[in-house]
Design an enzyme around this catalytic site. Structure first.
Site, PDB file in Angstrom:
ATOM      1  N   GLN A  91       1.003  -1.021   0.156  1.00 46.58           N
ATOM      2  CA  GLN A  91       0.019   0.457  -0.498  1.00 46.58           C
ATOM      3  C   GLN A  91       0.888   1.307  -0.387  1.00 46.58           C
ATOM      4  O   GLN A  91       0.436   2.644  -0.720  1.00 46.58           O
ATOM      5  CB  GLN A  91      -0.738   0.179   1.161  1.00 46.58           C
ATOM      6  N   ASP A 109       0.850   3.413   5.625  1.00 47.48           N
ATOM      7  CA  ASP A 109       1.250   3.366   4.407  1.00 47.48           C
ATOM      8  C   ASP A 109       0.836   3.960   3.798  1.00 47.48           C
ATOM      9  O   ASP A 109       1.081   4.883   2.945  1.00 47.48           O
ATOM     10  CB  ASP A 109      -0.018   2.039   4.008  1.00 47.48           C
ATOM     11  N   GLY A 120      -7.772  19.386  20.946  1.00 45.12           N
ATOM     12  CA  GLY A 120      -7.421  20.575  20.101  1.00 45.12           C
ATOM     13  C   GLY A 120      -7.409  21.868  21.736  1.00 45.12           C
ATOM     14  O   GLY A 120      -7.583  20.532  22.198  1.00 45.12           O
ATOM     15  N   GLY A 121      -7.903  22.891  21.332  1.00 41.79           N
ATOM     16  CA  GLY A 121      -8.520  23.843  22.261  1.00 41.79           C
ATOM     17  C   GLY A 121      -9.994  24.196  22.358  1.00 41.79           C
ATOM     18  O   GLY A 121     -10.341  24.286  23.547  1.00 41.79           O
ATOM     19  N   GLU A 125       1.646  -1.112   8.297  1.00 40.59           N
ATOM     20  CA  GLU A 125       0.556  -0.341   8.647  1.00 40.59           C
ATOM     21  C   GLU A 125       0.580  -0.822   9.756  1.00 40.59           C
ATOM     22  O   GLU A 125       1.216   0.190  10.810  1.00 40.59           O
ATOM     23  CB  GLU A 125      -0.707  -0.944   8.456  1.00 40.59           C
TER      24      GLU A 125
HETATM   25  N1  COA Z   1      11.852  -9.683  -9.738  1.00 42.22           N
HETATM   26  C1  COA Z   1      12.838 -10.454  -9.096  1.00 42.22           C
HETATM   27  N2  COA Z   1      12.635 -10.291  -7.984  1.00 42.22           N
HETATM   28  C2  COA Z   1      12.253  -8.981  -6.863  1.00 42.22           C
HETATM   29  C3  COA Z   1      11.070  -8.257  -7.815  1.00 42.22           C
HETATM   30  C4  COA Z   1      10.739  -9.167  -8.860  1.00 42.22           C
HETATM   31  N3  COA Z   1      10.441  -8.284 -10.330  1.00 42.22           N
HETATM   32  N4  COA Z   1      10.379  -7.426  -7.125  1.00 42.22           N
HETATM   33  C5  COA Z   1      10.589  -8.003  -5.770  1.00 42.22           C
HETATM   34  N5  COA Z   1      11.316  -8.891  -6.071  1.00 42.22           N
HETATM   35  C6  COA Z   1      12.124  -9.686  -4.905  1.00 42.22           C
HETATM   36  C7  COA Z   1      13.081  -8.334  -4.231  1.00 42.22           C
HETATM   37  O1  COA Z   1      14.665  -8.262  -4.712  1.00 42.22           O
HETATM   38  C8  COA Z   1      13.425  -9.122  -3.070  1.00 42.22           C
HETATM   39  O2  COA Z   1      14.239 -10.209  -2.392  1.00 42.22           O
HETATM   40  P1  COA Z   1      15.765 -10.623  -1.626  1.00 42.22           P
HETATM   41  O3  COA Z   1      14.034 -10.418  -0.084  1.00 42.22           O
HETATM   42  O4  COA Z   1      15.538 -11.964  -2.143  1.00 42.22           O
HETATM   43  O5  COA Z   1      16.877  -9.743  -2.149  1.00 42.22           O
HETATM   44  C9  COA Z   1      12.541 -10.126  -2.259  1.00 42.22           C
HETATM   45  O6  COA Z   1      11.749 -10.072  -3.284  1.00 42.22           O
HETATM   46  C10 COA Z   1      10.819  -9.488  -1.450  1.00 42.22           C
HETATM   47  O7  COA Z   1      11.013  -8.738  -1.380  1.00 42.22           O
HETATM   48  P2  COA Z   1      10.433  -7.876   0.336  1.00 42.22           P
HETATM   49  O8  COA Z   1      10.156  -6.204  -0.058  1.00 42.22           O
HETATM   50  O9  COA Z   1      11.133  -8.041   1.303  1.00 42.22           O
HETATM   51  O10 COA Z   1       8.964  -7.923   0.284  1.00 42.22           O
HETATM   52  P3  COA Z   1       8.563  -9.044   1.723  1.00 42.22           P
HETATM   53  O11 COA Z   1       7.085  -9.863   1.135  1.00 42.22           O
HETATM   54  O12 COA Z   1       9.379 -10.049   2.781  1.00 42.22           O
HETATM   55  O13 COA Z   1       7.821  -7.756   2.806  1.00 42.22           O
HETATM   56  C11 COA Z   1       7.626  -5.955   3.645  1.00 42.22           C
HETATM   57  C12 COA Z   1       7.090  -6.962   2.502  1.00 42.22           C
HETATM   58  C13 COA Z   1       6.209  -4.999   2.666  1.00 42.22           C
HETATM   59  C14 COA Z   1       7.018  -6.099   4.680  1.00 42.22           C
HETATM   60  C15 COA Z   1       8.379  -5.464   3.479  1.00 42.22           C
HETATM   61  O14 COA Z   1       8.830  -5.281   1.682  1.00 42.22           O
HETATM   62  C16 COA Z   1       9.185  -3.766   3.898  1.00 42.22           C
HETATM   63  O15 COA Z   1       9.380  -3.871   4.993  1.00 42.22           O
HETATM   64  N6  COA Z   1       8.500  -2.817   2.715  1.00 42.22           N
HETATM   65  C17 COA Z   1       9.290  -1.453   3.422  1.00 42.22           C
HETATM   66  C18 COA Z   1       7.562  -0.818   4.098  1.00 42.22           C
HETATM   67  C19 COA Z   1       6.968  -1.307   3.487  1.00 42.22           C
HETATM   68  O16 COA Z   1       6.696  -0.096   2.241  1.00 42.22           O
HETATM   69  N7  COA Z   1       5.692  -1.927   4.850  1.00 42.22           N
HETATM   70  C20 COA Z   1       4.371  -2.083   3.871  1.00 42.22           C
HETATM   71  C21 COA Z   1       3.994  -0.892   3.867  1.00 42.22           C
HETATM   72  S1  COA Z   1       2.015  -1.035   2.462  1.00 42.22           S
END
Ligand code: COA
Length: 416
Positions: free
Chosen positions: A17, A169, A248-249, A140
């Protein structure tokens, strides 16, 4: 009419998000947003909380309108090559991967800068660079807890509570959009790109500014007069949860209206704005309170504020929330019905302004989304459907100079 961000090309490496909310906003305003997704799967929200089997979930469609979708495996050498070409001709790359993911892919800030010195790389992370939690992945509610929102939300006798609003988010995405536009403006002058980073913790805290105000007031004087704990309850040394207090106030509270026993949203929010005291008394038929020293000032009312809210609830007993607001608005009293999502979805004013927009999707048909909350006198923001997974892969590759044979080979090897 051309849109202000037309000509700005954005590589949208976002998911879930926070990032998608940012790039969607920029797409509405005219940027060419190319969402890069893993072949076969795409953004996880395409399949999360589905209401129609096999069709992109509303979670995805409501955060990815007006974008194009390119499938690309950026871990394969050919995928990296395509991404490199895209970086060379784009203005902004937005990502919200877990910490270090972009670096592990081989696209460090230093490398991107070498490829395109004008590039703006915009990132969302849970915590800021150098923070002792910088390695954490964050969603979030984690951010709401880390940013001070949860400890100050809810009721005194209940646990820390998260808000339904996406403070971690979408709010972070809006901060990032401001950062990107600022960096684009800076690039107009310097010709140089830069890194823009926003953390979810910081963005939540930015909206909890008044709670940090309250902590310092509490440290100094030991109480907070606008909180329900004052003057009859007690304070510890941390900002308490203030329930539905004004903040607030101007004291305020959520008050019951006719039908509250069966309708969970038969309430209004009522604000006792200091200078509206006389109109409030007139509206309630309590004219004797206008000049009564026990009621006429905010300070005098403070110790009986809940008794006053009780009197207002008595007055509300035979009025629906809409009838009550229709009366109170004539007295210039700041108030609103507590609206359910069902009521908001059907609200004619929100439909007319485009804030609730009905959009067409190739597979799901019509659905509702939240349109632009920002209105412009010289631009009508048009909300289009979200792209299917990989819908624009071939056209993006063609624009990068790939022949149809090359493109077929890339599909075959599952690079795209
Ligand atoms: N092709 C190949 N690999 C891809 C890709 C693509 N098009 N898009 C993503 N990937 C890979 C990434 O390189 C990563 O690989 P690695 O960990 O082996 O280096 C992998 O997919 C996973 O990425 P990640 O973002 O860590 O996914 P996750 O599902 O484990 O975590 C979150 C999800 C949201 C918790 C994490 O992305 C995060 O903390 N983001 C920052 C804060 C945030 O935005 N939170 C969400 C708010 S809505």
């Amino acid at each position: 009419m051309s849109k202000p961000l037309e000509g700005i090309k954005i590589i949208d490496f976002t998911h879930v998000q926070a990032g998608p909310a940012c790039t969607q906003l920029l797409a509405w305003f005219g940027a060419d947003v190319i969402k890069v997704e893993r072949p076969g799967a795409g953004d996880v929200t395409r399949s999360q909380l589905r209401d129609i089997p096999g069709v992109d979930a509303l979670y995805f469609t409501m955060l990815n309108s007006n974008k194009r979708s390119l499938t690309l495996d950026t871990k394969k050498p050919e995928g990296k090559e395509i991404l490199t070409k895209l970086i060379k001709e784009s203005d902004v790359l937005v990502e919200n991967f877990g910490p270090g993911a972009l670096d592990r892919m081989g696209f460090t800030w230093e490398h991107i800068k070498e490829l395109n010195p004008g590039m703006i790389v915009a990132s969302v992370k849970g915590f800021s660079d150098g923070h002792h939690y910088e390695d954490l992945k964050v969603y979030e509610n984690v951010a709401q807890c880390a940013g001070g929102a949860a400890s100050t939300t809810g009721f005194d006798d209940g646990p820390p509570t998260v808000s339904a609003a996406a403070l971690g988010d979408s709010n972070t995405g809006m901060h990032l959009a401001i950062g990107i536009l600022t960096a684009l403006r800076a690039r107009d002058v310097s010709g140089k790109g830069q890194k823009v980073a926003v953390s979810m913790q910081d963005s939540v805290l930015n909206l909890c500014r008044v709670k940090l105000r309250d902590q310092q007031r509490l440290d100094r004087v030991g109480y907070l007069e606008e909180y329900p704990q004052y003057p009859h309850g007690s304070f510890s040394d941390v900002v308490p949860r203030g329930g539905n207090a004004g903040g607030g106030g101007q004291p305020g509270w959520v008050l019951k209206c006719k039908g509250w026993e069966t309708d969970p949203n038969a309430y209004i929010y009522f604000t006792i704005q200091g200078h509206a005291w006389a109109p409030i008394c007139k509206a309630l038929g309590k004219e004797e309170w206008i000049d009564d020293p026990a009621y006429m000032t905010a300070g005098a009312r403070q110790d009986k504020i809940f008794a006053i809210f009780g009197t207002i609830e008595d007055w509300l007993k035979d009025k629906t929330k809409f009838e009550a607001v229709d009366i109170l608005r004539k007295f210039d009293i700041p108030c609103s019905p507590v609206l359910s999502m069902k009521e908001i979805a059907a609200d004619p004013s929100l439909r007319a302004s485009g804030t609730i927009a009905e959009v067409d999707h190739k597979e799901r048909g019509k659905y509702l989304t939240v349109g632009s909350p920002i209105k412009f006198s010289d631009m009508k923001v048009e909300i289009k459907g979200s792209p299917l997974l990989g819908e624009h892969t071939d056209e993006v590759l063609e624009s990068l100079g790939y022949s149809s044979r090359d493109i077929a080979a890339l599909h075959e090897k599952q690079v795209v």
